[in-house]
Design an enzyme around this catalytic site. Structure first.
Site, PDB file in Angstrom:
ATOM      1  N   CYS A 163      84.930  34.162  -5.711  1.00  0.00           N
ATOM      2  CA  CYS A 163      86.028  35.000  -5.213  1.00  0.00           C
ATOM      3  C   CYS A 163      86.561  35.819  -6.383  1.00  0.00           C
ATOM      4  O   CYS A 163      85.856  36.016  -7.386  1.00  0.00           O
ATOM      5  CB  CYS A 163      87.107  34.161  -4.532  1.00  0.00           C
ATOM      6  SG  CYS A 163      87.933  32.958  -5.599  1.00  0.00           S
ATOM      7  N   ASN A 219      89.082  32.756  -8.692  1.00  0.00           N
ATOM      8  CA  ASN A 219      88.537  31.392  -8.802  1.00  0.00           C
ATOM      9  C   ASN A 219      89.652  30.335  -8.850  1.00  0.00           C
ATOM     10  O   ASN A 219      89.523  29.311  -9.517  1.00  0.00           O
ATOM     11  CB  ASN A 219      87.598  31.250 -10.019  1.00  0.00           C
ATOM     12  CG  ASN A 219      86.763  29.971 -10.005  1.00  0.00           C
ATOM     13  OD1 ASN A 219      86.499  29.384 -11.047  1.00  0.00           O
ATOM     14  ND2 ASN A 219      86.342  29.514  -8.842  1.00  0.00           N
ATOM     15  N   CYS A 272      91.859  30.204  -5.605  1.00  0.00           N
ATOM     16  CA  CYS A 272      92.230  29.960  -4.197  1.00  0.00           C
ATOM     17  C   CYS A 272      91.009  29.672  -3.325  1.00  0.00           C
ATOM     18  O   CYS A 272      90.785  28.536  -2.900  1.00  0.00           O
ATOM     19  CB  CYS A 272      92.998  31.150  -3.625  1.00  0.00           C
ATOM     20  SG  CYS A 272      94.584  31.450  -4.435  1.00  0.00           S
ATOM     21  N   ARG A 273      90.210  30.700  -3.042  1.00  0.00           N
ATOM     22  CA  ARG A 273      89.151  30.558  -2.037  1.00  0.00           C
ATOM     23  C   ARG A 273      87.913  29.841  -2.555  1.00  0.00           C
ATOM     24  O   ARG A 273      87.435  28.890  -1.913  1.00  0.00           O
ATOM     25  CB  ARG A 273      88.753  31.951  -1.496  1.00  0.00           C
ATOM     26  CG  ARG A 273      89.840  32.607  -0.678  1.00  0.00           C
ATOM     27  CD  ARG A 273      89.556  34.080  -0.471  1.00  0.00           C
ATOM     28  NE  ARG A 273      89.662  34.827  -1.725  1.00  0.00           N
ATOM     29  CZ  ARG A 273      89.377  36.107  -1.872  1.00  0.00           C
ATOM     30  NH1 ARG A 273      88.947  36.799  -0.835  1.00  0.00           N
ATOM     31  NH2 ARG A 273      89.521  36.698  -3.045  1.00  0.00           N
ATOM     32  N   SER A 274      87.358  30.285  -3.678  1.00  0.00           N
ATOM     33  CA  SER A 274      86.061  29.695  -4.085  1.00  0.00           C
ATOM     34  C   SER A 274      86.170  28.241  -4.546  1.00  0.00           C
ATOM     35  O   SER A 274      85.256  27.460  -4.260  1.00  0.00           O
ATOM     36  CB  SER A 274      85.324  30.582  -5.101  1.00  0.00           C
ATOM     37  OG  SER A 274      86.046  30.764  -6.287  1.00  0.00           O
ATOM     38  N   ASP A 319      91.913  37.206   1.143  1.00  0.00           N
ATOM     39  CA  ASP A 319      92.562  36.670  -0.052  1.00  0.00           C
ATOM     40  C   ASP A 319      93.950  36.149   0.318  1.00  0.00           C
ATOM     41  O   ASP A 319      94.807  36.914   0.742  1.00  0.00           O
ATOM     42  CB  ASP A 319      92.675  37.802  -1.086  1.00  0.00           C
ATOM     43  CG  ASP A 319      93.168  37.301  -2.423  1.00  0.00           C
ATOM     44  OD1 ASP A 319      93.716  36.174  -2.478  1.00  0.00           O
ATOM     45  OD2 ASP A 319      93.026  38.036  -3.401  1.00  0.00           O
TER      46      ASP A 319
HETATM   47  P1  4NP Z   1      91.185  33.976  -5.086  1.00  0.00           P
HETATM   48  O1  4NP Z   1      92.698  34.500  -4.997  1.00  0.00           O
HETATM   49  O2  4NP Z   1      90.327  35.184  -5.394  1.00  0.00           O
HETATM   50  O3  4NP Z   1      90.925  33.447  -3.727  1.00  0.00           O
HETATM   51  O4  4NP Z   1      91.158  32.928  -6.174  1.00  0.00           O
HETATM   52  C1  4NP Z   1      93.286  35.196  -6.068  1.00  0.00           C
HETATM   53  C2  4NP Z   1      93.864  34.492  -7.096  1.00  0.00           C
HETATM   54  C3  4NP Z   1      94.470  35.164  -8.145  1.00  0.00           C
HETATM   55  C4  4NP Z   1      94.466  36.542  -8.155  1.00  0.00           C
HETATM   56  C5  4NP Z   1      93.873  37.256  -7.139  1.00  0.00           C
HETATM   57  C6  4NP Z   1      93.272  36.570  -6.092  1.00  0.00           C
HETATM   58  N1  4NP Z   1      95.120  37.229  -9.215  1.00  0.00           N
HETATM   59  O5  4NP Z   1      95.186  38.472  -9.158  1.00  0.00           O
HETATM   60  O6  4NP Z   1      95.556  36.601 -10.189  1.00  0.00           O
END
Ligand code: 4NP
Length: 157
Positions: free
Chosen positions: A10, A13, A15-17, A129
């Site tokens: 994602c 790294n 939340c989703r992955s 997201d």
């Molecule tokens: P993820 O979510 O891609 O599912 O881990 C996010 C976590 C942090 C950020 C963006 C998306 N960020 O911009 O810090």
């Protein structure tokens, strides 16, 4: 016996992955197939390297009996040798991954392994997201990740 080396990807790294990694490892262990799969996750961005997953991902996983143990890692081209398949959470992650040097033939949209979505071509094959939303976003994401994880395991088990 061949080992399938999967990397969930994602943006951050956190939340989703990491949730997809934990859920898929759980499904694999339920079927006692742990020695057939190597499972990790990455972000295309590097802001959260070394951090544990987002508390909201940890919480939704824990409610379903799953412990998330990964720490934030950023994708690099060294990973091209480590993995057979990169499972991108959304189209932006997929495109960024390929721009960063991942071989296109190893990159898939993760939700393309959800058999229900394969039938309904009109539905977006993306895990949204959940970072800037509320906790119910994480429940929705969990359900999507679980359905695709089951499909992925059926395909490779
Ligand atoms: P993820 O979510 O891609 O599912 O881990 C996010 C976590 C942090 C950020 C963006 C998306 N960020 O911009 O810090």
């Amino acid at each position: 016996m061949s080992v399938h080396r999967f990397c969930f990807v994602c943006l951050g790294n956190i939340c989703r992955s990491p949730l997809a990694e934990g859920v898929f490892r759980h499904l694999v262990e339920e079927r006692v197939l742990g020695d057939r799969f190597h499972i990790e996750s990455r972000g295309t961005g590097g802001w959260h390297v070394g951090e544990p997953p987002d508390p909201r991902s940890i919480e939704v996983a824990r409610r379903h009996g799953i412990e998330l143990v990964s720490r934030g890692k950023q994708y690099s081209t060294r990973d091209n040798e480590r993995f057979d398949l990169f499972l991108a959470m959304d189209r932006s992650n997929r495109d960024t991954l390929i721009e960063m040097g991942a071989p296109e033939e190893k990159v898939r949209l993760y939700l393309s392994f959800d058999p229900a979505l394969r039938a309904g071509a009109d539905r977006a094959m993306e895990v949204p997201d959940p970072y800037y939303g509320g906790p119910d976003g994480f429940d929705r994401v969990y359900a999507m990740i679980l359905a695709a994880g089951r499909g992925l395991l059926e395909r490779y088990a």
